[in-house]
Motif scaffolding. Structure first.
Motif, PDB file in Angstrom:
ATOM      1  N   LEU A  35       0.826  -1.211   0.000  1.00  0.00           N
ATOM      2  CA  LEU A  35       0.000   0.000   0.000  1.00  0.00           C
ATOM      3  C   LEU A  35       0.859   1.260   0.000  1.00  0.00           C
ATOM      4  O   LEU A  35       1.567   1.531   0.974  1.00  0.00           O
ATOM      5  CB  LEU A  35      -0.921   0.014   1.222  1.00  0.00           C
ATOM      6  CG  LEU A  35      -1.992  -1.080   1.275  1.00  0.00           C
ATOM      7  CD1 LEU A  35      -2.660  -1.104   2.642  1.00  0.00           C
ATOM      8  CD2 LEU A  35      -3.022  -0.874   0.172  1.00  0.00           C
ATOM      9  N   ASN A  36       0.778   2.015  -1.075  1.00  0.00           N
ATOM     10  CA  ASN A  36       1.384   3.348  -1.115  1.00  0.00           C
ATOM     11  C   ASN A  36       0.331   4.326  -0.610  1.00  0.00           C
ATOM     12  O   ASN A  36      -0.430   4.909  -1.383  1.00  0.00           O
ATOM     13  CB  ASN A  36       1.821   3.697  -2.535  1.00  0.00           C
ATOM     14  CG  ASN A  36       2.489   5.065  -2.615  1.00  0.00           C
ATOM     15  OD1 ASN A  36       2.557   5.799  -1.626  1.00  0.00           O
ATOM     16  ND2 ASN A  36       2.969   5.413  -3.795  1.00  0.00           N
ATOM     17  N   ARG A  37       0.274   4.504   0.685  1.00  0.00           N
ATOM     18  CA  ARG A  37      -0.784   5.297   1.299  1.00  0.00           C
ATOM     19  C   ARG A  37      -0.715   6.767   0.878  1.00  0.00           C
ATOM     20  O   ARG A  37      -1.739   7.437   0.747  1.00  0.00           O
ATOM     21  CB  ARG A  37      -0.710   5.157   2.823  1.00  0.00           C
ATOM     22  CG  ARG A  37      -1.035   3.732   3.311  1.00  0.00           C
ATOM     23  CD  ARG A  37      -0.577   3.516   4.740  1.00  0.00           C
ATOM     24  NE  ARG A  37      -1.009   2.244   5.298  1.00  0.00           N
ATOM     25  CZ  ARG A  37      -0.348   1.090   5.153  1.00  0.00           C
ATOM     26  NH1 ARG A  37       0.765   1.067   4.432  1.00  0.00           N
ATOM     27  NH2 ARG A  37      -0.805  -0.017   5.720  1.00  0.00           N
ATOM     28  N   GLN A  38       0.495   7.258   0.655  1.00  0.00           N
ATOM     29  CA  GLN A  38       0.640   8.661   0.277  1.00  0.00           C
ATOM     30  C   GLN A  38       0.006   8.941  -1.073  1.00  0.00           C
ATOM     31  O   GLN A  38      -0.479  10.057  -1.319  1.00  0.00           O
ATOM     32  CB  GLN A  38       2.119   9.052   0.253  1.00  0.00           C
ATOM     33  CG  GLN A  38       2.357  10.542   0.059  1.00  0.00           C
ATOM     34  CD  GLN A  38       1.775  11.379   1.184  1.00  0.00           C
ATOM     35  OE1 GLN A  38       1.905  11.040   2.368  1.00  0.00           O
ATOM     36  NE2 GLN A  38       1.112  12.490   0.837  1.00  0.00           N
ATOM     37  N   GLU A  39      -0.023   7.962  -1.963  1.00  0.00           N
ATOM     38  CA  GLU A  39      -0.640   8.175  -3.276  1.00  0.00           C
ATOM     39  C   GLU A  39      -2.128   8.489  -3.137  1.00  0.00           C
ATOM     40  O   GLU A  39      -2.666   9.320  -3.868  1.00  0.00           O
ATOM     41  CB  GLU A  39      -0.438   6.954  -4.167  1.00  0.00           C
ATOM     42  CG  GLU A  39      -0.972   7.155  -5.589  1.00  0.00           C
ATOM     43  CD  GLU A  39      -0.704   5.976  -6.497  1.00  0.00           C
ATOM     44  OE1 GLU A  39      -1.072   6.062  -7.701  1.00  0.00           O
ATOM     45  OE2 GLU A  39      -0.157   4.947  -6.036  1.00  0.00           O
ATOM     46  N   TYR A  40      -2.802   7.846  -2.198  1.00  0.00           N
ATOM     47  CA  TYR A  40      -4.213   8.138  -1.977  1.00  0.00           C
ATOM     48  C   TYR A  40      -4.388   9.573  -1.475  1.00  0.00           C
ATOM     49  O   TYR A  40      -5.309  10.274  -1.895  1.00  0.00           O
ATOM     50  CB  TYR A  40      -4.808   7.162  -0.959  1.00  0.00           C
ATOM     51  CG  TYR A  40      -4.772   5.724  -1.394  1.00  0.00           C
ATOM     52  CD1 TYR A  40      -5.825   5.163  -2.103  1.00  0.00           C
ATOM     53  CD2 TYR A  40      -3.682   4.915  -1.095  1.00  0.00           C
ATOM     54  CE1 TYR A  40      -5.795   3.835  -2.495  1.00  0.00           C
ATOM     55  CE2 TYR A  40      -3.635   3.587  -1.482  1.00  0.00           C
ATOM     56  CZ  TYR A  40      -4.695   3.050  -2.193  1.00  0.00           C
ATOM     57  OH  TYR A  40      -4.656   1.749  -2.587  1.00  0.00           O
ATOM     58  N   VAL A  41      -3.509   9.997  -0.583  1.00  0.00           N
ATOM     59  CA  VAL A  41      -3.558  11.368  -0.084  1.00  0.00           C
ATOM     60  C   VAL A  41      -3.375  12.356  -1.234  1.00  0.00           C
ATOM     61  O   VAL A  41      -4.124  13.329  -1.369  1.00  0.00           O
ATOM     62  CB  VAL A  41      -2.481  11.599   0.994  1.00  0.00           C
ATOM     63  CG1 VAL A  41      -2.462  13.078   1.428  1.00  0.00           C
ATOM     64  CG2 VAL A  41      -2.717  10.702   2.199  1.00  0.00           C
ATOM     65  N   ASP A  42      -2.398  12.102  -2.087  1.00  0.00           N
ATOM     66  CA  ASP A  42      -2.064  13.031  -3.158  1.00  0.00           C
ATOM     67  C   ASP A  42      -3.121  13.068  -4.248  1.00  0.00           C
ATOM     68  O   ASP A  42      -3.449  14.143  -4.771  1.00  0.00           O
ATOM     69  CB  ASP A  42      -0.712  12.659  -3.771  1.00  0.00           C
ATOM     70  CG  ASP A  42       0.437  12.809  -2.792  1.00  0.00           C
ATOM     71  OD1 ASP A  42       0.276  13.547  -1.801  1.00  0.00           O
ATOM     72  OD2 ASP A  42       1.486  12.172  -3.009  1.00  0.00           O
ATOM     73  N   VAL A  43      -3.672  11.906  -4.596  1.00  0.00           N
ATOM     74  CA  VAL A  43      -4.567  11.819  -5.757  1.00  0.00           C
ATOM     75  C   VAL A  43      -6.033  11.993  -5.353  1.00  0.00           C
ATOM     76  O   VAL A  43      -6.770  12.763  -5.970  1.00  0.00           O
ATOM     77  CB  VAL A  43      -4.376  10.474  -6.491  1.00  0.00           C
ATOM     78  CG1 VAL A  43      -5.388  10.335  -7.629  1.00  0.00           C
ATOM     79  CG2 VAL A  43      -2.954  10.364  -7.018  1.00  0.00           C
ATOM     80  N   VAL A  44      -6.456  11.285  -4.322  1.00  0.00           N
ATOM     81  CA  VAL A  44      -7.882  11.282  -3.971  1.00  0.00           C
ATOM     82  C   VAL A  44      -8.308  12.626  -3.381  1.00  0.00           C
ATOM     83  O   VAL A  44      -9.360  13.159  -3.730  1.00  0.00           O
ATOM     84  CB  VAL A  44      -8.200  10.132  -2.999  1.00  0.00           C
ATOM     85  CG1 VAL A  44      -9.666  10.203  -2.550  1.00  0.00           C
ATOM     86  CG2 VAL A  44      -7.917   8.790  -3.657  1.00  0.00           C
ATOM     87  N   VAL A  45      -7.476  13.201  -2.492  1.00  0.00           N
ATOM     88  CA  VAL A  45      -7.879  14.442  -1.816  1.00  0.00           C
ATOM     89  C   VAL A  45      -6.868  15.563  -2.037  1.00  0.00           C
ATOM     90  O   VAL A  45      -6.846  16.534  -1.295  1.00  0.00           O
ATOM     91  CB  VAL A  45      -8.106  14.204  -0.304  1.00  0.00           C
ATOM     92  CG1 VAL A  45      -9.298  13.290  -0.085  1.00  0.00           C
ATOM     93  CG2 VAL A  45      -6.863  13.639   0.372  1.00  0.00           C
ATOM     94  N   GLN A  46      -6.066  15.442  -3.076  1.00  0.00           N
ATOM     95  CA  GLN A  46      -5.119  16.495  -3.469  1.00  0.00           C
ATOM     96  C   GLN A  46      -4.269  16.995  -2.291  1.00  0.00           C
ATOM     97  O   GLN A  46      -4.068  18.193  -2.110  1.00  0.00           O
ATOM     98  CB  GLN A  46      -5.848  17.677  -4.121  1.00  0.00           C
ATOM     99  CG  GLN A  46      -6.527  17.352  -5.442  1.00  0.00           C
ATOM    100  CD  GLN A  46      -7.876  16.699  -5.254  1.00  0.00           C
ATOM    101  OE1 GLN A  46      -8.750  17.235  -4.592  1.00  0.00           O
ATOM    102  NE2 GLN A  46      -8.070  15.538  -5.846  1.00  0.00           N
ATOM    103  N   GLY A  47      -3.815  16.068  -1.489  1.00  0.00           N
ATOM    104  CA  GLY A  47      -2.922  16.407  -0.393  1.00  0.00           C
ATOM    105  C   GLY A  47      -3.587  16.818   0.895  1.00  0.00           C
ATOM    106  O   GLY A  47      -2.892  17.025   1.905  1.00  0.00           O
ATOM    107  N   ALA A  48      -4.908  16.963   0.907  1.00  0.00           N
ATOM    108  CA  ALA A  48      -5.622  17.406   2.107  1.00  0.00           C
ATOM    109  C   ALA A  48      -5.954  16.211   2.997  1.00  0.00           C
ATOM    110  O   ALA A  48      -7.120  15.886   3.247  1.00  0.00           O
ATOM    111  CB  ALA A  48      -6.890  18.153   1.730  1.00  0.00           C
ATOM    112  N   GLY A  49      -4.915  15.525   3.465  1.00  0.00           N
ATOM    113  CA  GLY A  49      -5.102  14.376   4.320  1.00  0.00           C
ATOM    114  C   GLY A  49      -3.762  13.875   4.788  1.00  0.00           C
ATOM    115  O   GLY A  49      -2.718  14.461   4.506  1.00  0.00           O
ATOM    116  N   GLN A  50      -3.763  12.765   5.527  1.00  0.00           N
ATOM    117  CA  GLN A  50      -2.542  12.148   6.011  1.00  0.00           C
ATOM    118  C   GLN A  50      -2.712  10.635   5.991  1.00  0.00           C
ATOM    119  O   GLN A  50      -3.836  10.115   6.077  1.00  0.00           O
ATOM    120  CB  GLN A  50      -2.213  12.594   7.436  1.00  0.00           C
ATOM    121  CG  GLN A  50      -1.941  14.076   7.615  1.00  0.00           C
ATOM    122  CD  GLN A  50      -1.638  14.419   9.063  1.00  0.00           C
ATOM    123  OE1 GLN A  50      -0.975  13.674   9.773  1.00  0.00           O
ATOM    124  NE2 GLN A  50      -2.134  15.564   9.497  1.00  0.00           N
TER     125      GLN A  50
END
Length: 568
Positions: free
Chosen positions: A343-358
């Motif tokens: 799981l590249n968890r950071q990719e979900y942060v970057d793509v799904v919510v445009q960085g507005a998450g952790q």
């Protein structure tokens, strides 16, 4: 320079929890906060005057309009789990509610004081207010004060209802309860329980109806002693609902000449499922709140609407991978570890919510001090698809390893449809060949509930305390009845023991460390439940909405919004 809001100022009030947990009376925010030092002296925690968007003298009256995005479901306060809890806290009462955002903040409602005898961390004595009056109604429920007999009837009803949301709490933790007088109610737990106040009166299953209501069908009707009363005939399970101010409501605003609360006289809730119609209704003034999907949308609306108020808060939910460790290949710890590394968890942060998450660990980051810090998480859950492939081979399987997953088909809930393609690509790169089994939402939910799956890529409910996250790893799962998940506690009894220990301390600092230690142990055994990331939720309201609570948690703001008012 902007000054602190009413609610931000309030949050600076603190107390040291010991023997007296709350005091008689009401602070300016409608909460009673105790400071109990070694000599058990008490004081009210009182915030300063309102400021910023809350400035000005509150006005009574007006209609606040909002929208839900799906069916209400039942509004039975014992069983409601969909959108219903959002209005249950308006209709009914809590004894006391603890903020999940800041556990030192308490909202004293039906109870005006809570005490524990010296050297007894399992007994809670509630002193009840004598003036919490049931609203005028056409259901035949007397306009009387709630008393301890209502509390007894409420807990009796939870114990008798197999579908009660709070049943796992009462079955596992309550030893006894009694009405010692009309205004004294005592609860004894089976031992010290760190989450007692969080669970006791959560909007999910913890609202106290009048005992007369317990003899009626509460699925689509109800009346209580809360700030609002449901308008006759207005509730439609697949539609909206209207609520009017309870003319008998006991609470006054001490900072405004004891003005009667709630300030807003009417709440109108409609159902608008799709985002674009919801946005259009908000811009046109048909509703007074809207949930932008991204920060970019917030900025766009701010450019269109003068004085727009933006509320940001962490989303206490997430998408996660749930594996059944009693079924192959997930009974092999190397394969579970491979999924963790895939799981590249950071990719979900970057793509799904445009960085507005952790990214999340086993306890999601919105739970702040309970979550492990990012540096430690990098060591415990590194993204390494090459290592994932090697682990699969070390476990004795060929690459790719075929694994069957269920998930809710065609679901946009909690960005599920945006997570899914990323996850499928990551699985392919990490040596997993996903055998897809997308299912109608209702079918998926039933199979997920019954643990009729090898693995699931799943959305989750709102979790505002770490207990539920950790319980996913236990033998009995998050609801303590064998539903939704079988944790690796089934394989490693020490996991069940560590999770149980994390619930048993009512010393705040000690409990935080126990929660962290439990997570570390679970990682060492290769968890079967992996949250991916949580994001920032946005809500916008027009300038006319004043004094709406901020940064106190989902449940707490439902209670405190009685202090909001409309400048119209």
């Amino acid at each position: 320079m902007a000054t602190k809001s009413y609610w931000q100022q309030f949050q600076q009030t603190r107390f040291s929890r010991r023997r007296v947990l709350a005091v008689t009376g009401t602070s300016a925010a409608g909460l009673a906060i105790a400071a109990a030092c070694g000599n058990d002296k008490k004081k009210d925690g009182t915030p300063g005057p309102t400021s910023g968007p809350s400035a000005g003298t509150p006005k009574a009256g007006g209609t606040y309009k909002t929208a839900i995005t799906g069916d209400w479901g039942s509004i039975n306060p014992l069983t409601s789990v969909s959108f219903g809890p959002g209005i249950l806290s308006k209709m009914y009462n809590a004894l006391v509610f603890q903020s999940p955002v800041d556990p030192t903040l308490f909202y004293m409602d039906l109870a005006s004081k809570v005490e524990q005898p010296e050297d007894d961390d399992s007994t809670y004595i509630f002193t009840l207010r004598p003036d919490v009056m049931i609203a005028p109604n056409t259901l035949g429920v007397p306009e009387r004060a709630l008393d301890s007999s209502d509390c007894v009837a409420w807990l009796d009803a939870i114990g008798a209802a197999d579908t009660a949301v709070a049943k796992s709490f009462t079955d596992e933790w309550l030893d006894s309860y009694s009405a010692d007088s009309p205004t004294t109610f005592t609860i004894k737990t089976k031992g010290p329980y760190a989450y007692f106040f969080f669970r006791l009166n959560s909007p999910l299953g913890g609202m106290i109806p009048p005992k007369e209501m317990l003899e009626m069908d509460m699925a689509s009707q109800g009346v209580g002693a809360g700030p609002y009363v449901l308008e006759d005939g207005s509730f439609v399970e697949t539609g909206g609902a209207n609520l009017n101010a309870n003319l008998n409501y006991y609470r006054k605003d001490e900072t405004n000449g004891d003005a009667q609360l709630p300030y807003i006289s009417r709440l109108e809730v409609s159902r608008i499922s799709d985002r674009q119609p919801r946005r259009t209704a908000f811009i046109g003034g048909q509703i007074d709140s809207y949930d932008p999907e991204t920060k970019a949308e917030v900025d766009e609306l701010s450019g269109q609407m003068s004085g727009l108020q933006v509320f940001e808060s962490p989303a206490y939910t997430f998408i996660g991978v749930t594996m059944n460790p009693t079924k192959p290949p997930w009974d092999n710890p190397l394969v579970r570890r491979a999924m963790n590394y895939a799981l590249n968890r950071q990719e979900y942060v970057d793509v799904v919510v445009q960085g507005a998450g952790q990214i999340n660990g086993l306890v999601h980051w919105p739970l702040k001090g309970y979550a492990l810090d990012p540096a430690e998480l990098e060591q415990l859950q590194p993204f390494d698809p090459a290592m994932s492939r090697q682990l699969i081979q070390d476990a004795g399987f060929d690459i790719p390893l075929s694994v069957k997953f269920i998930w809710p088909a065609n679901s946009d809930i909690e960005f599920h449809s945006k997570h899914l393609p990323i996850w499928l690509e990551q699985m392919d790169a990490a040596g997993f060949a996903i055998v897809p089994d997308p299912q109608d939402f209702g079918v998926w939910l039933q199979n997920y509930t019954d643990i009729n799956y090898d693995a699931s890529f799943s959305l989750n409910q709102i979790y505002e305390i770490p207990e539920v996250n950790l319980d996913f790893h236990t033998t009995q799962g998050p609801t303590h009845d064998g539903s939704y998940a079988i944790g690796i506690g089934q394989l490693y009894p020490e996991v069940d023991e560590a999770v149980a220990a994390s619930k048993s301390s009512i010393d705040a600092a000690a409990q935080v460390e126990l929660v962290k230690d439990a997570q570390r142990l679970i990682y060492s055994k290769d968890p079967a439940f992996l949250p991916i990331m949580s994001w920032t939720d946005y809500t916008v309201r027009p300038a006319k909405v004043k004094n709406f609570p901020r940064d106190v948690g989902t449940g707490m703001d439902l209670y405190l919004s009685t202090y909001a008012w409309l400048d119209v």
